[in-house]
Design a protein around this motif. Sequence first.
Motif, mmCIF file in Angstrom:
data_model
loop_
_atom_site.group_PDB
_atom_site.id
_atom_site.type_symbol
_atom_site.label_atom_id
_atom_site.label_comp_id
_atom_site.label_asym_id
_atom_site.label_seq_id
_atom_site.Cartn_x
_atom_site.Cartn_y
_atom_site.Cartn_z
ATOM 1 N N TYR A 137 0.830 -1.204 0.000
ATOM 2 C CA TYR A 137 0.000 0.000 0.000
ATOM 3 C C TYR A 137 0.861 1.248 0.000
ATOM 4 C CZ TYR A 137 -3.957 -2.958 1.291
ATOM 5 O OH TYR A 137 -4.930 -3.904 1.300
ATOM 6 N N GLY A 138 1.967 1.198 0.715
ATOM 7 C CA GLY A 138 2.874 2.327 0.845
ATOM 8 C C GLY A 138 4.047 1.889 1.686
ATOM 9 N N VAL A 139 5.059 2.731 1.763
ATOM 10 C CA VAL A 139 6.233 2.378 2.551
ATOM 11 C C VAL A 139 6.111 2.995 3.936
ATOM 12 C CG1 VAL A 139 7.804 2.015 0.632
ATOM 13 C CG2 VAL A 139 7.488 4.307 1.494
ATOM 14 N N PRO A 140 6.638 2.361 4.933
ATOM 15 C CA PRO A 140 7.242 1.038 4.936
ATOM 16 C C PRO A 140 6.202 -0.065 5.132
ATOM 17 C CG PRO A 140 7.498 2.012 7.104
ATOM 18 C CD PRO A 140 6.796 3.045 6.238
ATOM 19 N N GLU A 141 6.549 -1.230 4.657
ATOM 20 C CA GLU A 141 5.790 -2.453 4.931
ATOM 21 C C GLU A 141 6.799 -3.570 5.132
ATOM 22 O OE1 GLU A 141 2.488 -3.513 2.445
ATOM 23 O OE2 GLU A 141 1.733 -1.457 2.425
ATOM 24 N N THR A 142 6.430 -4.525 5.955
ATOM 25 C CA THR A 142 7.342 -5.615 6.296
ATOM 26 C C THR A 142 6.616 -6.943 6.180
ATOM 27 O OG1 THR A 142 8.485 -4.117 7.804
ATOM 28 C CG2 THR A 142 8.906 -6.472 8.090
ATOM 29 N N PHE A 143 7.293 -7.916 5.580
ATOM 30 C CA PHE A 143 6.741 -9.255 5.369
ATOM 31 C C PHE A 143 7.650 -10.290 6.004
ATOM 32 C CE2 PHE A 143 5.427 -6.586 1.882
ATOM 33 C CZ PHE A 143 4.128 -6.956 1.595
ATOM 34 N N VAL A 144 7.069 -11.420 6.391
ATOM 35 C CA VAL A 144 7.843 -12.591 6.792
ATOM 36 C C VAL A 144 7.567 -13.670 5.753
ATOM 37 C CG1 VAL A 144 8.191 -14.377 8.544
ATOM 38 C CG2 VAL A 144 7.751 -12.009 9.244
ATOM 39 N N VAL A 145 8.654 -14.261 5.247
ATOM 40 C CA VAL A 145 8.561 -15.322 4.248
ATOM 41 C C VAL A 145 9.228 -16.561 4.840
ATOM 42 C CG1 VAL A 145 9.166 -16.011 1.892
ATOM 43 C CG2 VAL A 145 8.704 -13.598 2.401
ATOM 44 N N ASN A 146 8.527 -17.695 4.838
ATOM 45 C CA ASN A 146 9.117 -18.903 5.420
ATOM 46 C C ASN A 146 10.131 -19.538 4.470
ATOM 47 O OD1 ASN A 146 7.714 -20.572 3.601
ATOM 48 N ND2 ASN A 146 6.162 -21.185 5.083
ATOM 49 N N ALA A 147 10.758 -20.614 4.907
ATOM 50 C CA ALA A 147 11.826 -21.248 4.122
ATOM 51 C C ALA A 147 11.337 -21.839 2.800
ATOM 52 C CB ALA A 147 12.510 -22.331 4.960
ATOM 53 N N ASP A 148 10.036 -22.040 2.673
ATOM 54 C CA ASP A 148 9.467 -22.544 1.422
ATOM 55 C C ASP A 148 9.098 -21.424 0.456
ATOM 56 O OD1 ASP A 148 9.640 -25.212 2.270
ATOM 57 O OD2 ASP A 148 7.738 -25.033 3.361
ATOM 58 N N GLY A 149 9.373 -20.174 0.829
ATOM 59 C CA GLY A 149 9.041 -19.042 -0.028
ATOM 60 C C GLY A 149 7.599 -18.596 0.081
ATOM 61 N N ILE A 150 6.937 -18.972 1.184
ATOM 62 C CA ILE A 150 5.532 -18.619 1.406
ATOM 63 C C ILE A 150 5.466 -17.383 2.302
ATOM 64 C CG2 ILE A 150 3.305 -19.422 2.322
ATOM 65 C CD1 ILE A 150 4.323 -21.067 -0.074
ATOM 66 N N ILE A 151 4.691 -16.387 1.903
ATOM 67 C CA ILE A 151 4.492 -15.193 2.728
ATOM 68 C C ILE A 151 3.562 -15.575 3.874
ATOM 69 C CG2 ILE A 151 3.555 -12.846 2.807
ATOM 70 C CD1 ILE A 151 4.272 -12.641 -0.202
ATOM 71 N N THR A 152 4.029 -15.404 5.102
ATOM 72 C CA THR A 152 3.237 -15.812 6.263
ATOM 73 C C THR A 152 2.747 -14.652 7.112
ATOM 74 O OG1 THR A 152 5.218 -16.081 7.620
ATOM 75 C CG2 THR A 152 4.437 -18.028 6.403
ATOM 76 N N PHE A 153 3.270 -13.443 6.859
ATOM 77 C CA PHE A 153 2.902 -12.305 7.705
ATOM 78 C C PHE A 153 3.159 -11.011 6.952
ATOM 79 C CE2 PHE A 153 4.346 -8.989 10.696
ATOM 80 C CZ PHE A 153 3.253 -8.912 11.547
ATOM 81 N N LYS A 154 2.315 -9.999 7.234
ATOM 82 C CA LYS A 154 2.487 -8.672 6.660
ATOM 83 C C LYS A 154 2.201 -7.625 7.719
ATOM 84 C CE LYS A 154 0.686 -5.610 3.063
ATOM 85 N NZ LYS A 154 -0.231 -5.511 1.912
ATOM 86 N N HIS A 155 3.095 -6.653 7.824
ATOM 87 C CA HIS A 155 2.898 -5.507 8.721
ATOM 88 C C HIS A 155 2.919 -4.242 7.875
ATOM 89 C CE1 HIS A 155 3.206 -3.096 12.390
ATOM 90 N NE2 HIS A 155 4.022 -2.323 11.690
ATOM 91 N N VAL A 156 1.869 -3.445 7.981
ATOM 92 C CA VAL A 156 1.766 -2.201 7.231
ATOM 93 C C VAL A 156 2.151 -1.044 8.141
ATOM 94 C CG1 VAL A 156 0.182 -0.643 6.022
ATOM 95 C CG2 VAL A 156 -0.029 -3.107 5.732
ATOM 96 N N GLY A 157 2.995 -0.164 7.635
ATOM 97 C CA GLY A 157 3.414 1.000 8.401
ATOM 98 C C GLY A 157 4.732 0.743 9.101
ATOM 99 N N PRO A 158 5.214 1.765 9.805
ATOM 100 C CA PRO A 158 6.508 1.619 10.458
ATOM 101 C C PRO A 158 6.439 0.639 11.622
ATOM 102 C CG PRO A 158 5.513 3.717 11.050
ATOM 103 C CD PRO A 158 4.636 3.093 10.010
ATOM 104 N N LEU A 159 7.491 -0.134 11.771
ATOM 105 C CA LEU A 159 7.588 -1.020 12.923
ATOM 106 C C LEU A 159 7.808 -0.177 14.176
ATOM 107 C CD1 LEU A 159 9.914 -3.747 11.404
ATOM 108 C CD2 LEU A 159 7.487 -4.009 11.987
ATOM 109 N N THR A 160 7.228 -0.617 15.268
ATOM 110 C CA THR A 160 7.434 -0.007 16.578
ATOM 111 C C THR A 160 7.965 -1.104 17.487
ATOM 112 O OG1 THR A 160 5.211 -0.583 17.337
ATOM 113 C CG2 THR A 160 5.473 1.570 16.236
ATOM 114 N N PRO A 161 8.542 -0.747 18.619
ATOM 115 C CA PRO A 161 8.982 -1.808 19.539
ATOM 116 C C PRO A 161 7.847 -2.772 19.897
ATOM 117 C CG PRO A 161 9.933 0.280 20.194
ATOM 118 C CD PRO A 161 8.948 0.584 19.090
ATOM 119 N N GLN A 162 6.658 -2.234 20.115
ATOM 120 C CA GLN A 162 5.520 -3.101 20.458
ATOM 121 C C GLN A 162 5.141 -4.006 19.289
ATOM 122 O OE1 GLN A 162 2.020 -1.114 21.905
ATOM 123 N NE2 GLN A 162 0.902 -3.026 22.153
#
Length: 177
Positions: A137-162
């Motif tokens: 949607y816009g920057v920043p965004e963060t994804f987690v991809v597992n060892a099989d190349g599957i996207i398992t998680f998406k975070h939209v917006g800046p990461l915070t400690p929480q």
Amino acid sequence: MRYVLFALPLLLLVALVAIFASSMNRDPSLVPSVLIDKPAPAFAMEAVPELGVPGFDTAALKGEVTVVNVFASWCLPCRAEHPLLEALKDVAKVRLFGINQSDAPENARAFLAELGNPYDAVGADRDRRVSIDWGVYGVPETFVVNADGIITFKHVGPLTPQAVTDHLMPAIEKARL
């Protein structure tokens, strides 16, 4: 009939208040994505010239868990989250790949020279084609991809400690299973 005309708008107002109230606790950074639990889209990105790390493609995402962060030098929230990305790499012991969106190479190099480069690979997405395929949607965004190349998680917006503690770290651990 008079009571019905009076009660109908009142009932509609109560229904709208209930809908809005139920949405207030929703985390806006957890945007559903059609790509969750699906293979990463097919792509290949060249490296940012003279950055010192390679670009990457879909095949590079296989083999181990990878966090993919979409960033740009012109993005102020990207600057704010950057120290968390550097810490994440050390704490989570995970590969970190960057998608540099719509940036001039010299700006991307200056951004990472100033703040540090936590990325193992950075792909130059000058025309935003890869970002579009990833559903960004816009920057920043963060994804987690597992060892099989599957996207398992998406975070939209800046990461915070929480967000790192409550969402990203558990997503990384889950992707390792």
